[in-house]
Structures are given as C-alpha cells and as structure tokens.
Write an enzyme that holds these catalytic residues in place. Structure first.
Site, PDB file in Angstrom:
ATOM      1  N   GLU A  40       0.821  -1.205   0.000  1.00 12.95           N
ATOM      2  CA  GLU A  40       0.000   0.000   0.000  1.00 12.95           C
ATOM      3  C   GLU A  40       0.861   1.264   0.000  1.00 12.95           C
ATOM      4  O   GLU A  40       0.504   2.261  -0.631  1.00 12.95           O
ATOM      5  CB  GLU A  40      -0.942  -0.001   1.209  1.00 12.95           C
ATOM      6  N   CYS A 205     -18.269  -1.370 -17.844  1.00 10.05           N
ATOM      7  CA  CYS A 205     -18.318  -1.069 -16.412  1.00 10.05           C
ATOM      8  C   CYS A 205     -19.584  -1.633 -15.766  1.00 10.05           C
ATOM      9  O   CYS A 205     -20.694  -1.426 -16.278  1.00 10.05           O
ATOM     10  CB  CYS A 205     -18.264   0.437 -16.183  1.00 10.05           C
TER      11      CYS A 205
END
Length: 358
Positions: A40, A205
């Site tokens: 991260e 999408c």
C-alpha cells in the site's frame, strides 16, 4: 450527512470481481499485514505494474518487519531507487522501527495505532485494516475518488476540503459489512482497469446503469480538474567528478528533495563549482566539460540540470560525507532519479578530457 439506504455499488462490484477482479498480485498471495502495508505504501501515487518488480525485490530482501527495521536506511533507499517519492521509504523504515519497539514486530490492527505511524494516512490505514484484517474500513485513494466522482457526478475538485469530506462519507456509505476485503480490492481494480483517468471503458463497467456521469454522457468531465497553477522551473548544476571507473557522490540532507539519497554535489554558478572542487579535492582552476541539459520534474517544480564533468586520472582521498561510487560494482545506496540517468550515460559514453594529478 448521507441518508441511510442500500447502496447498489457493492453488490455490482462484488459480482464483477468474481470474473474480472485482480487476484494474482504478488501481495495477494501472502496477504499478511506486513505485505499489505508495504504494497500500500508503494502503491501511493504509483501504478501497479510499476510497483510489482520493486515490491518483489524489496520483500525478498526485507521479508518481515524485523529485517526492515534492522537494516540501514541507505540500503532501504537503494531498494527504493527508481520508485520515486522517497519520503515513503523513509517513513516505512521509521514505522518498522516503531512497530518493533512498541508492538514487538507485529503490525497493529487498530486504526489509531496505524495512523500514529509515519507515512500512514486515513486511506492507507483503511486499506491495511480491510485487506489484511477484514475490518470494515473505507478507503479513498486516487482510483476510488475517480470512481465516486463519476458515479455521483461531483462537479467540484476532489482536493477541496468540503469535497473530500463528502467523498469520505460516500466511501464509508458504499463499503459493505461483508466481504470488505474483496470490495476494497475491486473498487481499486475498477478505477485502475475500467474507470481510468483517460478513455474510461464505460461499456464494460458494472456500474454504468447507475453512474450519473455515464447517464449524462459527461464521464470525461469527471473528476473535475485541479485549478491550474503554474509550476516554476529551477536551475542547478551537478558537479560530476569521476575517473574511468568511479564517480564522486555526496549524501543529501534528510530534509528537502531526495532526502538521505546520494547525489552529485550541486551549485548554482561555475564559481561555486570551482570553490567546491578546490576545497574537497584540492584542484585549482579545473577544466570543466559541460554536458547536455537534463530536465526532471518533481511534484511542485521542474528542474533543469547542467552537468559539469571533471575527469581525474585516479581517485583522491575524500571526507566521510563523500563516496566514490564504483560504476562497475555499484554499492547498495539510494540514488536520486536524475543521478541514475547520468550514471548510465557516464558508463556508456564518458567525457574525454582527463585532469592529471601532480
């Protein structure tokens, strides 16, 4: 405040995740808190494909918190060289030391404890808690901001305080209680693969039916661009003293650009370069060979760097704050990006003039 209701985002994304979500990323194979945390931090402002080889080399050398905390900062920066935003590496290193001192080498699972560590903000903490511990915490990285700005057609710049506050409310509202790990991964995946900054692939999408930007045919208008600000240009000169096999580097201060990295000594005028050489290597009236202008962009300004080359026939003794960097057998130390480029040029085509020492 956002009224309580059922969000369609999580169910649609989780269904899409089963077929299209990314499940083979290196840090997903062993999603320990340490691996998730390192990934991260690396993924902050950096794309996945760029991060992967750096992550793999980093984890091979520093497989756990203890090995990272016990290392020298210079070696940590060496494994970060080329990834940019070096404050991330310094913060990661400092945080590892704090984790060893305060939590016996175990990455904490409490939000406030994570937020107290260097380099971990609200979104990074949320990602660690969701991906590594399965806790219900929202994230709001660049990908998620873009998805939410388009989905809700938010017509304000996401960096404004009130807009960001509203985006956090939306992020928390859409984060489900169940399968939070998969949801956290998939909303990042959507922004990285379909809802991209340019040329979004809206027909594929899973959120297209409910996406307000798509309904308006204005998906390219979101997120709203940051108000334009002229980025200044700064000039500097690099003092590149070298032999046929080594080059002289200087470690930069901890604060400022390229903190703790090794770079070339710098100056603003030729007279400063002459004074530096006279003081550090005892050469008077050096004959400089001026290299081609090198341009490098940072977050807040552009750099125009003029290399000043001075080739010696052999190494000279220097102070502890300087390093003769072996071009054929490089030491493990962190290097600024323009330094890496200039070192590569020096290996391929060194300047011709040699200054003989008497």
């Amino acid at each position: 405040m956002i009224e309580t209701s059922t969000s369609p985002i999580s169910s649609l994304l989780l269904t899409w995740f089963e077929q299209y979500g990314r499940k083979d990323l290196p840090w997903q194979q062993q999603p320990t808190p340490y691996h998730v945390w390192v990934s991260e931090i690396m993924l902050q402002q950096t794309q996945v494909n760029t991060v992967i080889p750096y992550y793999q080399r980093f984890i091979q050398r520093f497989p756990d918190v203890n090995s990272l905390a016990a290392a020298e900062l210079d070696e940590v920066l060496h494994f970060w060289t080329g990834l940019g935003y070096y404050a991330r590496a310094r913060n990661l290193y400092q945080a590892a030391q704090q984790i060893c001192q305060q939590y016996q080498g175990t990455v904490p699972s409490e939000k406030e404890q994570l937020l107290a560590l260097p380099g971990i903000g609200r979104s990074t903490a949320g990602a660690i808690l969701a991906l590594a511990f399965g806790q219900q915490h929202a994230i709001l990285d660049g990908n998620v901001k873009r998805v939410l700005c388009r989905y809700h057609a938010i017509n304000r710049w996401a960096g404004e305080t009130q807009t960001e506050k509203y985006l956090w409310e939306l992020a928390e509202f859409h984060t489900p209680r169940e399968r939070v790990k998969d949801y956290t991964q998939v909303i990042m995946d959507l922004g990285a693969t379909l809802c991209t900054r340019t040329q979004p692939r809206c027909p594929q999408c899973p959120l297209k039916i409910h996406c307000q930007a798509q309904q308006q045919g204005q998906q390219h208008c979101y997120p709203v661009a940051k108000p334009h600000k002229t980025v200044p240009t700064k000039t500097m000169q690099f003092i590149i003293i070298h032999t046929s096999h080594a080059v002289l580097l200087q470690q930069r201060p901890a604060q400022g650009i390229w903190g703790n990295l090794w770079s070339f000594p710098e100056c603003n005028e030729l007279i400063e370069a002459n004074e530096w050489v006279a003081h550090h290597v005892n050469i008077q009236q050096p004959q400089w060979e001026i290299g081609a202008l090198l341009q490098h962009s940072l977050t807040h300004f552009h750099l125009e760097i003029t290399p000043l080359y001075l080739k010696l026939e052999k190494n000279v003794k220097v102070s502890d704050k300087l390093l003769w960097y072996d071009l054929k057998h490089p030491p493990a130390c962190g290097l600024a990006a323009p330094v890496v480029r200039l070192l590569a040029q020096l290996r391929e085509q060194p300047p011709r003039v040699t200054y003989e020492l008497f």
